[in-house]
Design an enzyme around this catalytic site. Sequence first.
Site, short mmCIF file in Angstrom:
data_model
loop_
_atom_site.label_atom_id
_atom_site.label_comp_id
_atom_site.label_asym_id
_atom_site.label_seq_id
_atom_site.Cartn_x
_atom_site.Cartn_y
_atom_site.Cartn_z
N GLN A 106 -9.68 -10.80 6.83
CA GLN A 106 -10.55 -10.96 5.27
C GLN A 106 -10.04 -11.78 4.35
OE1 GLN A 106 -12.73 -6.95 4.08
NE2 GLN A 106 -11.97 -6.23 6.76
N LYS A 157 -6.01 -1.15 -1.62
CA LYS A 157 -6.14 -1.23 -0.38
C LYS A 157 -5.97 -2.95 0.01
CE LYS A 157 -9.31 2.98 -2.02
NZ LYS A 157 -8.71 3.21 -0.57
N CYS A 169 0.55 -8.06 -2.32
CA CYS A 169 -0.67 -8.76 -2.74
C CYS A 169 -0.34 -9.74 -2.74
CB CYS A 169 -1.61 -8.66 -3.93
SG CYS A 169 -3.18 -9.15 -3.60
N CYS A 212 -8.09 -5.22 -1.56
CA CYS A 212 -7.43 -6.76 -2.91
C CYS A 212 -7.97 -6.89 -3.51
CB CYS A 212 -7.37 -7.83 -1.90
SG CYS A 212 -6.53 -8.66 -2.22
N ALA A 245 -8.88 -3.85 10.78
CA ALA A 245 -7.70 -3.65 10.30
C ALA A 245 -7.10 -3.08 11.15
CB ALA A 245 -7.03 -4.33 9.40
N VAL A 299 -20.83 6.07 12.89
CA VAL A 299 -20.88 7.03 12.68
C VAL A 299 -21.69 6.61 11.31
CG1 VAL A 299 -19.63 9.00 11.86
CG2 VAL A 299 -18.96 7.11 13.68
#
Length: 409
Positions: A46, A309, A344, A164, A16, A81
Site C-alpha cells: 500500500q 499507523k 512516514c 499513513c 503487512a 472473521v
Amino acid sequence: MTQPRHHDIVIIGGGAAGTSVAASLLRQRPQLDVAVIEPSDTHYYQPAFTLVGGGTYKLEDTARPQAQTLPAGATWIRQAVSALHPEQRRVRLDDGVDVHYQTLVVAAGIELNWAAIEGLPEALGHGGVCSNYAPSLARYTWQCIDTLKAGRALFTQPATPIKCAGAPQKIAYLAAHQWQKRQQSHHILAEFYSGMGALFSVPDFVPHLQNVAIDYGIGVNLKHDLIRVDGERHLATFKVTDQDDQSHEIEVPYDLLHVTPPQRAPRFVRESALANEGGWLRVDAHTLQNPDYPEVFSLGDASSLPTSKTAAAVRKQAPVLVENLLAHLDHQPRSAHYDGYTSCPLVTGYGEVMLAEFTYGGTVTPTLPLNPFKRSRFYWVVKKHLLPPFYWGYMLKGKEGDIAHKVRA
Ligand SMILES: Cc1cc2nc3c(=O)[nH]c(=O)nc-3n(C[C@H](O)[C@H](O)[C@H](O)COP(=O)(O)OP(=O)(O)OC[C@H]3O[C@@H](n4cnc5c(N)ncnc54)[C@H](O)[C@@H]3O)c2cc1C
C-alpha cells in the site's frame, strides 16, 4: 454443519503485520501450527499507492498473489472473521465455522468508511473524485491530475485516525509539483482541507511542511472535515469547527477532489470485548499483549498502539510481538519492548522526500544521521526503489535484522 477447527496460533489478517508475524514465527520454530485467516487473494504494497496516484509507479507492481506472500508453513484459511469470543478462545468465520486457538494475533488492518461521507460512494471514480486509498481508484487519481488543466483541486483528510497520516498531503504535493512543471499552476487553485487541527501529528515537522505548502501555493484549511459530496454539481461540503468549538458548513466547488476516507477498526474488533473505547484491539503499548487475555496479541492498524499507523511501524512491532508471544508459549516473562517507532516518508514532490521517523510522544528518532527536515533526493530513492523490495523480500519473510533509530540531539 461444518466441524470446528483448531490451530495453536491463529493470526487474523494476512497483510503487512499478519504475514510478517507468521513468517517470523515459522522461521524461528518451523514446527508451530500457525493459521492465517485472510479473505483476500491479493497482497498489496500500500505505501506505493501514493506513487501510483502520482503517475510514477505501476499498480501491477504493488500487488502479489496472497498464495506467494504467505509463508509456506502456514495454513491459509481464506475467510473473513465475523466475531471474536476470547472467553472461549475461538473466532467465528463468515461461513459460520469456528476456529479455536491457544494464542491469537489480531492483525486485520483498518476499515475504510467511505459511506460516512454522504454522496461519496456514488461520486467516487468519476467526475474528478478520486482516492489513493483503494487500489481500484489510485490510477484514476493520476488520470485526474494528468488531465486537469485549470480549475480547483481539493485534497482532504478526515478527523479520524487513518493509515499513513501523511498520505493525504503527499498526493497534494505531487499534484502541485506536476502542475508547476507543466506551468499550469496559475490556472489551478490547489487546496488542502483537513479535519485535524494541525498539518501533522509531530509538531517538529509542521513548520517544514507548511513551507512545502507555501512553496507550491497550496492553501491549507484545518478543522475542515469533508461530510458531503455532490458529484452531479461538483460540490464538496465541509464541517468547519472554530476555536470556540462551534461548527458550521461550507460548500466548495471542485474540479478534482482527492478524498481520504474516514477510518475505523474492523467491525468484528469494534464489537468485541477486546476493543478499547475507540474500538481498537486493546494491547499494552510496549508488550503488544492484551491485558485481560494474555494469549491475545495485536499489532498494526487494528491495534490500540498509540502511534501513527504505518507499515514502517509494523516492521518494528512484529519482532517485539513474536518475541513476547514465544516467551508466552514458553511460560517465560515478556522481555521485548516497543517504543512506538513509526515512520512516514513525506513525499514533497517528484524526486524528494522528508522522512519523518518518531516514537511515542512525537520524539524525532532518525535511523540515519541525516537532517530529517530536509527534502531529500536520497530518501526518494529509498521510498521508490529500496523499500518495496525490502518489504517483499525481507519484512514479509520474517527477517528481523535492523538498524537502530536514535533520538535526535
Ligand atoms: C495510500 C496509502 C499510503 C501509505 N503510505 C505508507 C507509507 O509511505 N509508509 C508506510 O509505512 N505505510 C504506509 N501506508 C500504511 C500501511 O500500508 C499500513 O499501515 C500497513 O499495511 C498496516 O499493516 P496491517 O497488517 O495492520 O494492515 P493491512 O496491511 O491493511 O492488512 C490487513 C489485512 O487484514 C485483512 N482483513 C480485514 N478484515 C478481515 C477480517 N474480518 N478477517 C480476516 N482478515 C481481515 C485484510 O484483507 C488485509 O489483508 C499507506 C497506506 C495507504 C492506503
